[in-house]
Motif scaffolding. Structure first.
Motif, PDB file in Angstrom:
ATOM      1  N   MET A   1       0.825  -1.198   0.000  1.00  0.00           N
ATOM      2  CA  MET A   1       0.000   0.000   0.000  1.00  0.00           C
ATOM      3  C   MET A   1       0.863   1.253   0.000  1.00  0.00           C
ATOM      4  SD  MET A   1      -3.091   0.886  -0.011  1.00  0.00           S
ATOM      5  CE  MET A   1      -4.288   2.053   0.490  1.00  0.00           C
ATOM      6  N   ILE A   2       1.960   1.204   0.772  1.00  0.00           N
ATOM      7  CA  ILE A   2       2.851   2.362   0.837  1.00  0.00           C
ATOM      8  C   ILE A   2       3.520   2.578  -0.513  1.00  0.00           C
ATOM      9  CG2 ILE A   2       4.957   3.229   1.913  1.00  0.00           C
ATOM     10  CD1 ILE A   2       4.065   1.860   4.474  1.00  0.00           C
ATOM     11  N   LYS A   3       3.911   1.475  -1.172  1.00  0.00           N
ATOM     12  CA  LYS A   3       4.526   1.596  -2.497  1.00  0.00           C
ATOM     13  C   LYS A   3       3.554   2.242  -3.486  1.00  0.00           C
ATOM     14  CE  LYS A   3       7.825  -2.197  -2.546  1.00  0.00           C
ATOM     15  NZ  LYS A   3       8.187  -3.452  -3.216  1.00  0.00           N
ATOM     16  N   PHE A   4       2.298   1.815  -3.422  1.00  0.00           N
ATOM     17  CA  PHE A   4       1.292   2.371  -4.324  1.00  0.00           C
ATOM     18  C   PHE A   4       1.115   3.863  -4.090  1.00  0.00           C
ATOM     19  CE2 PHE A   4      -3.165   3.607  -4.931  1.00  0.00           C
ATOM     20  CZ  PHE A   4      -3.252   3.435  -6.303  1.00  0.00           C
ATOM     21  N   LEU A   6       3.254   5.927  -2.737  1.00  0.00           N
ATOM     22  CA  LEU A   6       4.475   6.617  -3.151  1.00  0.00           C
ATOM     23  C   LEU A   6       4.519   6.763  -4.669  1.00  0.00           C
ATOM     24  CD1 LEU A   6       7.153   7.844  -2.221  1.00  0.00           C
ATOM     25  CD2 LEU A   6       8.171   5.584  -2.499  1.00  0.00           C
ATOM     26  N   LYS A   7       4.190   5.693  -5.378  1.00  0.00           N
ATOM     27  CA  LYS A   7       4.172   5.767  -6.840  1.00  0.00           C
ATOM     28  C   LYS A   7       3.127   6.769  -7.329  1.00  0.00           C
ATOM     29  CE  LYS A   7       5.735   1.060  -7.725  1.00  0.00           C
ATOM     30  NZ  LYS A   7       5.370  -0.263  -8.267  1.00  0.00           N
ATOM     31  N   SER A   8       1.961   6.778  -6.698  1.00  0.00           N
ATOM     32  CA  SER A   8       0.908   7.720  -7.086  1.00  0.00           C
ATOM     33  C   SER A   8       1.334   9.162  -6.836  1.00  0.00           C
ATOM     34  CB  SER A   8      -0.377   7.433  -6.317  1.00  0.00           C
ATOM     35  OG  SER A   8      -0.849   6.153  -6.608  1.00  0.00           O
ATOM     36  N   PHE A   9       1.960   9.410  -5.690  1.00  0.00           N
ATOM     37  CA  PHE A   9       2.432  10.756  -5.374  1.00  0.00           C
ATOM     38  C   PHE A   9       3.494  11.204  -6.367  1.00  0.00           C
ATOM     39  CE2 PHE A   9       5.459  13.527  -3.169  1.00  0.00           C
ATOM     40  CZ  PHE A   9       4.617  14.598  -2.918  1.00  0.00           C
ATOM     41  N   LEU A  11       3.931  10.113  -9.439  1.00  0.00           N
ATOM     42  CA  LEU A  11       3.290  10.302 -10.736  1.00  0.00           C
ATOM     43  C   LEU A  11       2.544  11.627 -10.793  1.00  0.00           C
ATOM     44  CD1 LEU A  11       2.542   9.115 -13.509  1.00  0.00           C
ATOM     45  CD2 LEU A  11       0.532   8.149 -12.421  1.00  0.00           C
ATOM     46  N   CYS A  12       1.795  11.950  -9.750  1.00  0.00           N
ATOM     47  CA  CYS A  12       1.064  13.230  -9.716  1.00  0.00           C
ATOM     48  C   CYS A  12       2.029  14.404  -9.720  1.00  0.00           C
ATOM     49  CB  CYS A  12       0.159  13.295  -8.496  1.00  0.00           C
ATOM     50  SG  CYS A  12      -1.255  12.197  -8.614  1.00  0.00           S
ATOM     51  N   SER A  13       3.144  14.277  -9.006  1.00  0.00           N
ATOM     52  CA  SER A  13       4.139  15.356  -8.977  1.00  0.00           C
ATOM     53  C   SER A  13       4.743  15.559 -10.362  1.00  0.00           C
ATOM     54  CB  SER A  13       5.246  15.032  -7.981  1.00  0.00           C
ATOM     55  OG  SER A  13       4.728  14.902  -6.697  1.00  0.00           O
ATOM     56  N   VAL A  14       5.075  14.480 -11.035  1.00  0.00           N
ATOM     57  CA  VAL A  14       5.653  14.581 -12.378  1.00  0.00           C
ATOM     58  C   VAL A  14       4.650  15.204 -13.347  1.00  0.00           C
ATOM     59  CG1 VAL A  14       6.429  13.191 -14.355  1.00  0.00           C
ATOM     60  CG2 VAL A  14       7.321  12.729 -12.077  1.00  0.00           C
ATOM     61  N   LEU A  15       3.386  14.789 -13.251  1.00  0.00           N
ATOM     62  CA  LEU A  15       2.371  15.342 -14.144  1.00  0.00           C
ATOM     63  C   LEU A  15       2.137  16.828 -13.879  1.00  0.00           C
ATOM     64  CD1 LEU A  15      -0.197  12.418 -14.260  1.00  0.00           C
ATOM     65  CD2 LEU A  15       1.386  13.123 -16.043  1.00  0.00           C
ATOM     66  N   LEU A  16       2.113  17.241 -12.605  1.00  0.00           N
ATOM     67  CA  LEU A  16       1.964  18.653 -12.278  1.00  0.00           C
ATOM     68  C   LEU A  16       3.144  19.460 -12.811  1.00  0.00           C
ATOM     69  CD1 LEU A  16       0.435  20.915 -10.809  1.00  0.00           C
ATOM     70  CD2 LEU A  16       1.812  20.369  -8.795  1.00  0.00           C
ATOM     71  N   PHE A  17       4.336  18.934 -12.627  1.00  0.00           N
ATOM     72  CA  PHE A  17       5.530  19.595 -13.145  1.00  0.00           C
ATOM     73  C   PHE A  17       5.461  19.700 -14.671  1.00  0.00           C
ATOM     74  CE2 PHE A  17      10.093  19.580 -14.342  1.00  0.00           C
ATOM     75  CZ  PHE A  17      10.450  20.765 -13.720  1.00  0.00           C
ATOM     76  N   GLY A  18       4.970  18.655 -15.332  1.00  0.00           N
ATOM     77  CA  GLY A  18       4.815  18.680 -16.785  1.00  0.00           C
ATOM     78  C   GLY A  18       3.813  19.722 -17.247  1.00  0.00           C
ATOM     79  N   VAL A  19       2.734  19.888 -16.492  1.00  0.00           N
ATOM     80  CA  VAL A  19       1.736  20.907 -16.833  1.00  0.00           C
ATOM     81  C   VAL A  19       2.346  22.300 -16.726  1.00  0.00           C
ATOM     82  CG1 VAL A  19      -0.400  21.995 -16.037  1.00  0.00           C
ATOM     83  CG2 VAL A  19      -0.298  19.528 -16.299  1.00  0.00           C
ATOM     84  N   LEU A  20       3.110  22.544 -15.667  1.00  0.00           N
ATOM     85  CA  LEU A  20       3.757  23.854 -15.511  1.00  0.00           C
ATOM     86  C   LEU A  20       4.761  24.114 -16.635  1.00  0.00           C
ATOM     87  CD1 LEU A  20       4.288  24.037 -11.657  1.00  0.00           C
ATOM     88  CD2 LEU A  20       2.642  25.291 -13.043  1.00  0.00           C
TER      89      LEU A  20
END
Length: 116
Positions: A1-4, A6-9, A11-20
């Protein structure tokens, strides 16, 4: 669950950075298309440093300060909203969880009685 999580966080961080980055690229494209540098166009994310050593940040032209963030945090702490659907969902999850654990216990007792 922790791995999931962490991976989700990540991924969301990378996508937010990509949007910026995409917003910044669109801004640069608008400047190139216009043919000259217009001071009214601002970047999607800007950080300016002052002589005092402090930093001013702006996202999409809106100034971001630590006082704004503190006010928003205080506002969120003051709001103690009761979400009816969340409450019903928690009760339903507890009922299902209790029911499944009861069924598993009964099945384990049945298997244990069958093996003895």
């Amino acid at each position: 669950m922790i791995k999931f999580m962490l991976k989700s966080f990540i991924l969301c961080s990378v996508l937010l950075f990509g949007v910026l980055i995409g917003m910044q690229q669109a801004n640069q494209g608008m400047i190139k298309m216009k043919g000259y540098n217009d001071p009214d166009f601002q970047g999607a994310f800007q950080v300016d440093s002052e002589k005092t050593g402090e930093f001013d940040a702006s996202i999409l032209g809106n100034e971001v300060t630590s006082q704004d963030l503190q006010q928003k945090q205080e506002q969120l702490e003051q709001i103690e909203a009761f979400n009816f659907f969340s409450h019903i969902g928690k009760q339903f999850a507890n009922i299902v969880s209790h029911g499944i654990s009861t069924l598993v216990d009964l099945f384990a007792q049945w298997i244990n009685g069958f093996l003895e």
